[in-house]
Enzyme design. Structure first.
Site, PDB file in Angstrom:
ATOM      1  CG  HIS A  87      39.167 114.299  56.248  1.00 29.26           C
ATOM      2  ND1 HIS A  87      37.938 114.681  56.872  1.00 29.26           N
ATOM      3  CD2 HIS A  87      39.328 112.910  56.231  1.00 29.26           C
ATOM      4  CE1 HIS A  87      37.503 113.457  57.169  1.00 29.26           C
ATOM      5  NE2 HIS A  87      38.176 112.558  56.631  1.00 29.26           N
TER       6      HIS A  87
ATOM      7  CG  ASP B 111      26.311  94.651  55.989  1.00 30.87           C
ATOM      8  OD1 ASP B 111      26.019  95.448  56.466  1.00 30.87           O
ATOM      9  OD2 ASP B 111      26.042  94.111  55.016  1.00 30.87           O
TER      10      ASP B 111
ATOM     11  CE1 TYR C 123      28.433 110.780  55.506  1.00 27.02           C
ATOM     12  CE2 TYR C 123      28.591 112.990  55.341  1.00 27.02           C
ATOM     13  CZ  TYR C 123      29.300 111.922  55.727  1.00 27.02           C
ATOM     14  OH  TYR C 123      30.342 111.746  56.209  1.00 27.02           O
TER      15      TYR C 123
ATOM     16  CD  GLU D 201      28.308 117.907  54.316  1.00 29.93           C
ATOM     17  OE1 GLU D 201      27.124 118.473  54.071  1.00 29.93           O
ATOM     18  OE2 GLU D 201      29.294 118.566  53.366  1.00 29.93           O
TER      19      GLU D 201
ATOM     20  CB  ALA E 299      29.633 106.130  56.815  1.00 30.72           C
TER      21      ALA E 299
ATOM     22  CG  ASP F 234      39.352 109.433  56.519  1.00 32.66           C
ATOM     23  OD1 ASP F 234      39.920 109.939  55.591  1.00 32.66           O
ATOM     24  OD2 ASP F 234      38.342 109.692  57.207  1.00 32.66           O
TER      25      ASP F 234
ATOM     26  CB  SER G 289      31.167 108.372  53.173  1.00 30.49           C
ATOM     27  OG  SER G 289      31.894 107.783  52.126  1.00 30.49           O
TER      28      SER G 289
ATOM     29  CG  LEU H 219      37.356 104.736  59.970  1.00 30.08           C
ATOM     30  CD1 LEU H 219      38.521 105.057  59.294  1.00 30.08           C
ATOM     31  CD2 LEU H 219      37.173 106.220  61.010  1.00 30.08           C
TER      32      LEU H 219
ATOM     33  CE  LYS I 291      29.517 109.814  58.823  1.00 25.83           C
ATOM     34  NZ  LYS I 291      30.538 108.785  59.819  1.00 25.83           N
TER      35      LYS I 291
ATOM     36  CB  THR J  67      30.733 114.500  58.882  1.00 21.47           C
ATOM     37  OG1 THR J  67      30.829 115.312  57.832  1.00 21.47           O
ATOM     38  CG2 THR J  67      29.139 114.253  58.992  1.00 21.47           C
TER      39      THR J  67
ATOM     40  CB  THR K 204      37.788  99.100  51.273  1.00 18.12           C
ATOM     41  OG1 THR K 204      36.327  99.349  51.495  1.00 18.12           O
ATOM     42  CG2 THR K 204      37.930  97.889  51.984  1.00 18.12           C
ATOM     43  N   GLY K 205      38.044 102.491  52.745  1.00 20.14           N
ATOM     44  CA  GLY K 205      38.007 103.844  52.362  1.00 20.14           C
ATOM     45  C   GLY K 205      39.200 104.553  52.457  1.00 20.14           C
TER      46      GLY K 205
END
Length: 336
Positions: free
Chosen positions: A189, A62, A159, A133, A86, A19, A88, A84, A163, A131, A16-17
């Site tokens: 991105h 989940d 975060y 980050e 997270a 990406d 985020s 994907l 990650k 990521t 649902t995000g």
């Protein structure tokens, strides 16, 4: 690498995000049967997902519940898994570090274990969304060259820390169990599907609203941080390419150039004919983080050389695309 000819199955977490939407579209266009993992019966994004992608087979599961993940594997029997899912948002992770750790870090362990114990590792290829980050702006002793796959990590947010655990546990399963696990160390991105809580989309949505006379300013935090910004559609193509490669590996996806938030603002406002943008921008300490990353610059040369990946949308094209999309969206919805 070519398009898939036989029907293949892909399981996407975080569907649902931003990406997830781009990847779902790409996989469907390549002939995949797409399974999407969503949380809970009352997921607020479920209806929108069904409307945009009616062909997706949704599975309720989940990342914090391994039993549900095992069932998801048995139901979908995927050839490819794209993780994907997270927490985020960097700012949110400071406010909810425990939840961030449970989902963004431990959730990856739960998913990898579900793949392993069900025997899906024998046929399924696994993509882990890492990521930039994780680098955190530490001096990498490569002035102007950007972070690559061998650069040191120094995350500066819950975060980024979560990650980094996910990145290393994914690599550990690849090395310990011989699983096909590739990680994509993606730099920032953005795109039309970006959530409004992210600074780029917050800016383009505000610029569109100001242009249409529905808003008079936008409130932001620090404007000086520099990021390596690309288009999300280009980056999910890179994810797919990683799982088509013969050997699992780690790849940086980036543009190799940085731009400040001020530059993003200037281009966004210029798109609607406003050059003196500073009078429309206010700053508020509540949007400033306890620890900020000064600059993130990536070196995508390995992905370009090994995978043949190349970004197609420029920084200016990205900003232009997002502003124009938000103008049309606000016009169509007739509301702010």
């Amino acid at each position: 690498m070519g398009d898939v000819t036989d029907t293949r199955r892909a399981l996407v977490t975080g569907i649902t995000g931003q990406d997830g939407g781009h990847l779902t579209e790409l996989l469907h266009d390549k002939g995949y049967e797409v399974f999407g993992l969503i949380r809970g019966q009352r997921n607020a994004r479920k209806e929108a997902l069904e409307a945009e992608f009616p062909y997706v087979n949704m599975i309720e599961a989940d990342l914090t519940d391994q039993t549900s993940l095992i069932q998801a594997m048995l139901t979908s029997e995927p050839h490819e898994i794209y993780n994907l899912g997270a927490i985020s948002h960097v700012g949110y992770s400071f406010r909810n570090p425990q939840l961030t750790a449970d989902i963004t870090a431990k959730g990856v362990l739960n998913l990898l274990e579900a793949v392993r114990v069900t025997g899906m590792a024998e046929k399924a290829r696994f993509y882990q969304a890492s990521t930039s980050e994780m680098f955190g702006g530490l001096d990498y002793n490569r002035p102007g060259a950007g972070y690559n796959e061998d650069s040191l990590f120094h995350p500066r947010s819950p975060y980024g820390v979560a990650k980094l655990y996910a990145h290393w546990i994914a690599r550990n399963y690849r090395e310990s169990y011989g699983m096909f696990v590739s990680t994509g160390i993606l730099f920032n991105h953005e795109g039309e599907r970006r959530g409004l809580e992210f600074v780029t989309r917050k800016i383009t949505n505000a610029v569109a609203a100001i242009h249409l006379g529905r808003q008079d300013h936008v409130v932001l935090g620090d404007l000086w941080p520099k990021r390596d910004w690309g288009y999300a559609g280009d980056y999910v193509r890179g994810m797919w390419q990683m799982l088509q490669h013969d050997v699992p590996d780690d790849f940086v996806l980036a543009t190799g150039e940085t731009h400040s938030i001020e530059e993003f603002l200037a281009l966004a406002f210029a798109e609607v004919g406003i050059t003196d943008w500073r009078s429309y921008v206010k700053q508020d300490p509540q949007f400033m983080r306890p620890a900020e990353v000064d600059i993130l610059l990536g070196d995508p040369s390995k992905a370009e050389r090994v995978l043949g990946w190349k970004r197609e949308v420029s920084f200016h094209g990205l900003v232009q695309r997002m502003v124009r999309h938000d103008i049309e969206l606000l016009k169509r919805d007739g509301a702010f």
